[in-house]
Design an enzyme around this catalytic site. Structure first.
Site, PDB file in Angstrom:
ATOM      1  N   LYS A 188      38.119  26.558  40.403  1.00 49.62           N
ATOM      2  CA  LYS A 188      38.763  25.998  41.479  1.00 49.62           C
ATOM      3  C   LYS A 188      37.445  25.534  42.380  1.00 49.62           C
ATOM      4  O   LYS A 188      36.876  26.355  43.017  1.00 49.62           O
ATOM      5  CB  LYS A 188      39.542  26.575  42.175  1.00 49.62           C
ATOM      6  CG  LYS A 188      40.276  25.923  43.310  1.00 49.62           C
ATOM      7  CD  LYS A 188      40.859  26.322  44.596  1.00 49.62           C
ATOM      8  CE  LYS A 188      39.822  26.444  45.611  1.00 49.62           C
ATOM      9  NZ  LYS A 188      39.408  25.344  46.499  1.00 49.62           N
ATOM     10  N   GLY A 241      31.174  32.882  47.736  1.00 50.98           N
ATOM     11  CA  GLY A 241      31.471  32.261  49.076  1.00 50.98           C
ATOM     12  C   GLY A 241      31.477  33.171  50.003  1.00 50.98           C
ATOM     13  O   GLY A 241      30.469  34.046  49.894  1.00 50.98           O
ATOM     14  N   SER A 242      32.119  33.219  51.191  1.00 49.40           N
ATOM     15  CA  SER A 242      32.216  34.102  52.142  1.00 49.40           C
ATOM     16  C   SER A 242      32.237  35.689  51.864  1.00 49.40           C
ATOM     17  O   SER A 242      33.297  35.912  50.956  1.00 49.40           O
ATOM     18  CB  SER A 242      32.888  33.372  53.455  1.00 49.40           C
ATOM     19  OG  SER A 242      34.132  33.642  52.991  1.00 49.40           O
ATOM     20  N   THR A 243      32.135  36.427  52.579  1.00 54.71           N
ATOM     21  CA  THR A 243      32.227  37.811  52.683  1.00 54.71           C
ATOM     22  C   THR A 243      33.715  38.050  52.894  1.00 54.71           C
ATOM     23  O   THR A 243      34.458  38.804  52.439  1.00 54.71           O
ATOM     24  CB  THR A 243      31.381  38.621  53.438  1.00 54.71           C
ATOM     25  OG1 THR A 243      30.119  38.361  53.018  1.00 54.71           O
ATOM     26  CG2 THR A 243      31.583  40.183  53.457  1.00 54.71           C
ATOM     27  N   VAL A 245      36.345  35.914  52.405  1.00 56.53           N
ATOM     28  CA  VAL A 245      37.201  35.706  51.179  1.00 56.53           C
ATOM     29  C   VAL A 245      36.808  36.674  49.854  1.00 56.53           C
ATOM     30  O   VAL A 245      37.841  37.025  48.995  1.00 56.53           O
ATOM     31  CB  VAL A 245      37.257  34.200  50.754  1.00 56.53           C
ATOM     32  CG1 VAL A 245      37.943  33.913  49.608  1.00 56.53           C
ATOM     33  CG2 VAL A 245      37.568  33.400  52.015  1.00 56.53           C
ATOM     34  N   GLY A 246      35.844  37.040  49.858  1.00 53.86           N
ATOM     35  CA  GLY A 246      35.337  38.110  49.066  1.00 53.86           C
ATOM     36  C   GLY A 246      36.384  39.246  49.093  1.00 53.86           C
ATOM     37  O   GLY A 246      36.720  40.055  48.012  1.00 53.86           O
ATOM     38  N   GLU A 263      29.824  36.730  44.582  1.00 57.11           N
ATOM     39  CA  GLU A 263      28.395  36.405  45.350  1.00 57.11           C
ATOM     40  C   GLU A 263      28.708  36.064  46.685  1.00 57.11           C
ATOM     41  O   GLU A 263      29.286  35.001  46.961  1.00 57.11           O
ATOM     42  CB  GLU A 263      27.791  35.258  44.235  1.00 57.11           C
ATOM     43  CG  GLU A 263      26.968  35.863  43.384  1.00 57.11           C
ATOM     44  CD  GLU A 263      26.075  35.205  42.875  1.00 57.11           C
ATOM     45  OE1 GLU A 263      25.571  34.819  41.627  1.00 57.11           O
ATOM     46  OE2 GLU A 263      25.238  34.708  43.897  1.00 57.11           O
ATOM     47  N   CYS A 297      23.081  30.608  50.336  1.00 61.91           N
ATOM     48  CA  CYS A 297      23.549  32.176  50.492  1.00 61.91           C
ATOM     49  C   CYS A 297      22.008  32.720  50.527  1.00 61.91           C
ATOM     50  O   CYS A 297      21.931  33.702  51.322  1.00 61.91           O
ATOM     51  CB  CYS A 297      24.328  32.624  49.355  1.00 61.91           C
ATOM     52  SG  CYS A 297      23.722  32.135  47.652  1.00 61.91           S
ATOM     53  N   GLU A 395      25.275  35.864  59.294  1.00 58.74           N
ATOM     54  CA  GLU A 395      24.851  34.665  58.739  1.00 58.74           C
ATOM     55  C   GLU A 395      25.468  33.486  59.142  1.00 58.74           C
ATOM     56  O   GLU A 395      26.549  32.996  59.279  1.00 58.74           O
ATOM     57  CB  GLU A 395      25.560  34.821  57.281  1.00 58.74           C
ATOM     58  CG  GLU A 395      25.154  33.808  56.205  1.00 58.74           C
ATOM     59  CD  GLU A 395      25.857  33.578  54.821  1.00 58.74           C
ATOM     60  OE1 GLU A 395      27.139  33.827  55.119  1.00 58.74           O
ATOM     61  OE2 GLU A 395      25.055  33.670  54.078  1.00 58.74           O
TER      62      GLU A 395
HETATM   63  P1  NAP Z   1      34.683  30.377  51.582  1.00 58.55           P
HETATM   64  O1  NAP Z   1      35.584  29.904  52.744  1.00 58.55           O
HETATM   65  O2  NAP Z   1      34.547  31.775  51.132  1.00 58.55           O
HETATM   66  O3  NAP Z   1      34.807  29.287  50.456  1.00 58.55           O
HETATM   67  C1  NAP Z   1      34.446  29.415  49.110  1.00 58.55           C
HETATM   68  C2  NAP Z   1      35.321  29.139  48.135  1.00 58.55           C
HETATM   69  O4  NAP Z   1      36.494  29.897  48.253  1.00 58.55           O
HETATM   70  C3  NAP Z   1      35.794  27.637  48.214  1.00 58.55           C
HETATM   71  O5  NAP Z   1      36.204  27.071  47.132  1.00 58.55           O
HETATM   72  C4  NAP Z   1      37.067  27.764  48.890  1.00 58.55           C
HETATM   73  O6  NAP Z   1      38.108  26.662  48.983  1.00 58.55           O
HETATM   74  C5  NAP Z   1      37.832  29.261  48.308  1.00 58.55           C
HETATM   75  N1  NAP Z   1      38.614  29.897  49.250  1.00 58.55           N
HETATM   76  C6  NAP Z   1      38.797  29.822  50.663  1.00 58.55           C
HETATM   77  N2  NAP Z   1      39.700  30.575  51.219  1.00 58.55           N
HETATM   78  C7  NAP Z   1      40.177  31.201  50.039  1.00 58.55           C
HETATM   79  C8  NAP Z   1      41.435  32.257  49.651  1.00 58.55           C
HETATM   80  N3  NAP Z   1      41.956  32.537  50.692  1.00 58.55           N
HETATM   81  N4  NAP Z   1      41.523  32.636  48.382  1.00 58.55           N
HETATM   82  C9  NAP Z   1      40.648  32.055  47.373  1.00 58.55           C
HETATM   83  N5  NAP Z   1      39.856  31.211  47.336  1.00 58.55           N
HETATM   84  C10 NAP Z   1      39.590  30.735  48.811  1.00 58.55           C
HETATM   85  O7  NAP Z   1      33.234  29.983  52.143  1.00 58.55           O
HETATM   86  P2  NAP Z   1      32.860  28.711  53.150  1.00 58.55           P
HETATM   87  O8  NAP Z   1      32.925  29.410  54.403  1.00 58.55           O
HETATM   88  O9  NAP Z   1      33.390  27.561  52.666  1.00 58.55           O
HETATM   89  O10 NAP Z   1      31.296  28.770  52.700  1.00 58.55           O
HETATM   90  C11 NAP Z   1      30.171  29.131  53.331  1.00 58.55           C
HETATM   91  C12 NAP Z   1      30.089  30.769  52.774  1.00 58.55           C
HETATM   92  O11 NAP Z   1      29.800  31.010  51.474  1.00 58.55           O
HETATM   93  C13 NAP Z   1      28.822  31.435  53.409  1.00 58.55           C
HETATM   94  O12 NAP Z   1      29.313  32.580  54.140  1.00 58.55           O
HETATM   95  C14 NAP Z   1      28.007  31.704  52.319  1.00 58.55           C
HETATM   96  O13 NAP Z   1      27.514  33.020  52.525  1.00 58.55           O
HETATM   97  C15 NAP Z   1      28.897  31.876  51.247  1.00 58.55           C
HETATM   98  N6  NAP Z   1      28.205  31.415  50.106  1.00 58.55           N
HETATM   99  C16 NAP Z   1      27.654  32.264  49.180  1.00 58.55           C
HETATM  100  C17 NAP Z   1      26.951  32.057  47.886  1.00 58.55           C
HETATM  101  C18 NAP Z   1      26.290  32.975  47.046  1.00 58.55           C
HETATM  102  O14 NAP Z   1      25.848  32.540  45.998  1.00 58.55           O
HETATM  103  N7  NAP Z   1      26.221  34.198  47.474  1.00 58.55           N
HETATM  104  C19 NAP Z   1      26.867  30.697  47.673  1.00 58.55           C
HETATM  105  C20 NAP Z   1      27.529  29.480  48.583  1.00 58.55           C
HETATM  106  C21 NAP Z   1      27.941  30.291  49.627  1.00 58.55           C
HETATM  107  P3  NAP Z   1      38.308  25.451  49.998  1.00 58.55           P
HETATM  108  O15 NAP Z   1      36.886  25.324  50.204  1.00 58.55           O
HETATM  109  O16 NAP Z   1      38.763  24.645  49.275  1.00 58.55           O
HETATM  110  O17 NAP Z   1      39.052  26.061  51.204  1.00 58.55           O
END
Ligand code: NAP
Ligand code: MG
Length: 499
Positions: A188, A241-243, A245-246, A263, A297, A395
């Protein structure tokens, strides 16, 4: 498509993408559709269906069937490798097209997107070797009556959730390794950057991947993403993604104890000693925060610099940041593109305001940049940052760098570790003792010495502390998607329990 010209043009109308289940592309039909505007231009460029819960169930069921009947895991490694190599070739053929859609949906410079797709080809090529070399272990030291074998078996159906900052690269740091292990996939992508994930599914199918092994569902994280992580028939989840949602993933894993690879975020230090090659370091530090508009990240967002050179060094970094070209992502000359989402743009601007309010000294940047459409932020440097400030702790995920001086090696290490995260770190010094001491003692899953943000398929990716669990890429990445089975084999006549 006409590529490598000076400036590419926008598509005449938004392109429709279907999602991908059981070897087939599925069009939106009656489903709701998400329309994506290019963040670099503010013009609609793509449309993807919002998958329903039934679509997700169908995708997971297809992946389950494809795993259980061994149509993929039952092949020998050489046959799996052949598919991965063919996929690498097809990605190479479509490199410009993939880069174009990556740039349209994400806002990153086209030259950078093209280089990233090039890196993805390498991921597939490297993983193809791993499909052949993956193996277990044997124990011939258990006495003449016993032989032990440890086998590696694929975990099963893997859900992959990826963010919008490197939609294709992050996907390709996982998919070929997951496939090399013999697992099947339901991916996804972020709703705002789905195009290139769908393209990869098509490419894999064309490369000969059996139906059902790679499926892609599209839609928002809060609906279809949450349903995927909760799904009881998903055996493992790779979430990037974000901590925040992690944490949802960790909670969801309580349902069926699915294995997790996470990650997450980072607040990564760049430690610069007075004895570094300061010109190299200034260039690297500027690159480390401004590359991908700081939406990495692993962006180096804290500059921890030796006090004796701090004033001169911040000027050198500011000069680099001011010279870097912010512009239309479709322009070949652009080095810094658009901010990917409206929400992220607002978040970054609010942190810049917070930096000012909390008393940090703005050295350069700090404003939006008008490129004639879309959303852009000048790379921003703050001096006199103290550890308690939000810009030193959170962050930001944007091009905002906080300068924090230190007086001793010990203090530099302590400051670097003063964060809940542990994703990446860099050290700049020509003194090998300092370089090694800092590398050993700073807690980070990735470390760079006199460089930053470099990488490739060989070395694993992942974080310490709250930056995540597990590793992706390299042989370690394939092993993550396997589980171990211990086999005890009795040799000869059994010593009876009941005579
Ligand atoms: P995010 O909200 O965590 O989104 C990441 C992914 O998770 C997207 O595909 C998002 O879908 C999905 N998602 C959101 N809510 C969800 C849920 N409740 N259940 C399952 N999946 C869900 O992250 P973001 O805010 O868009 O992106 C920025 C963050 O990602 C930053 O904090 C960054 O640190 C982190 N990040 C980490 C890495 C790494 O390799 N460590 C790489 C990139 C980003 P939608 O976008 O369609 O809502
Ligand atoms: Mg989000």
């Amino acid at each position: 498509m006409n590529q490598h010209v000076k400036t590419l043009s926008l598509p005449a109308k938004p392109r429709d993408f279907g999602f991908f289940v059981d070897g087939k592309s599925v069009a939106a039909d009656g489903r709701e559709v998400f329309e994506r505007a290019s963040p670099g231009h503010g013009v609609p460029v793509s449309r993807v269906p919002k998958c329903t819960p039934q679509d997700l169930d169908d995708a997971v069921a297809a992946a389950r069937r494809a795993f259980d009947d061994r149509r993929w895991s039952g092949l020998n490694g050489a046959d799996r490798a052949a598919v991965l190599l063919k996929a690498a070739e097809l990605i190479r053929e479509r490199q410009d097209e993939i880069a174009y859609w990556e740039t349209l949906e994400n806002g990153k410079p086209i030259s950078q997107a093209r280089a990233e797709v090039g890196g993805c080809i390498g991921m597939f090529e490297y993983a193809s070797g791993l499909a052949r070399s993956l193996h277990g272990d044997s124990f011939n030291n258990l006495g003449d009556g016993m032989f032990g074998i440890v086998t590696r078996e694929p975990v099963g159906v893997v859900g992959i959730i990826t963010p919008w900052n490197f939609p294709f690269l992050i996907l390709c740091e996982r998919v070929p390794y997951v496939l090399a292990s013999g697992c099947t996939i339901v991916a996804k992508p972020s709703e705002v950057t789905s195009a290139t994930t769908i393209m990869l599914a098509e490419i894999l199918s064309e490369a000969g991947l059996p139906d059902g092994v790679m499926n892609v569902v599209t839609g928002s994280g809060s609906s279809i993403g949450q349903a995927l992580i909760d799904h009881m028939d998903v055996d493992m989840l790779s979430f990037t993604g974000s901590t925040a949602v992690g944490r949802h993933c960790v909670k969801a894993a309580a349902g069926n104890f699915k294995k997790l690879g996470l990650e997450l975020g980072g607040k990564n230090p760049q430690i610069v000693f007075a004895d570094a090659d300061l010109e190299d370091a200034a260039d690297g530090v500027a690159f480390g925060i401004a590359f991908n508009t700081g939406q990495c990240c692993v962006s180096g967002s804290r500059l921890i610099v030796e006090r004796s050179v701090a004033q001169d060094f911040e000027k050198m970094v500011a000069a680099k940041l001011e010279k870097a070209i912010v512009g239309d992502p479709l322009d070949e000359a652009t080095q810094i593109g658009a901010i990917t989402t409206d929400a992220q743009n607002a978040t970054i601007m609010s942190y810049i305001d917070k930096g000012r309010e909390e008393g940090a000294r703005l050295i350069s940047g700090g404003t939006a940049v008008d490129v004639g459409g879309g959303q852009y932020i000048a790379p921003t440097l703050f001096g006199d940052v103290t550890r308690d400030m939000a810009i030193a702790r959170d962050e930001i995920f944007g091009p905002v760098l906080a300068v924090m001086p230190f007086d001793s090696v010990e203090e530099a290490i302590e400051m670097a570790n003063d964060t809940v995260y542990g994703l990446a770190a860099s050290v700049w010094t020509k003194n090998i003792d300092k370089a090694l001491m800092v590398t050993r003692r700073v807690q980070a899953g990735r470390f760079w010495v006199n460089t930053t943000l470099s990488g490739g398929p060989e070395l694993p990716l992942g974080g310490f502390k709250q930056s995540g669990w597990g590793r992706e890429a390299g042989k370690y990445g394939v092993e993550e998607y396997t589980q171990l089975k211990s086999v005890h084999i009795e040799i000869g006549k059994r010593a009876h329990w009941v005579e």
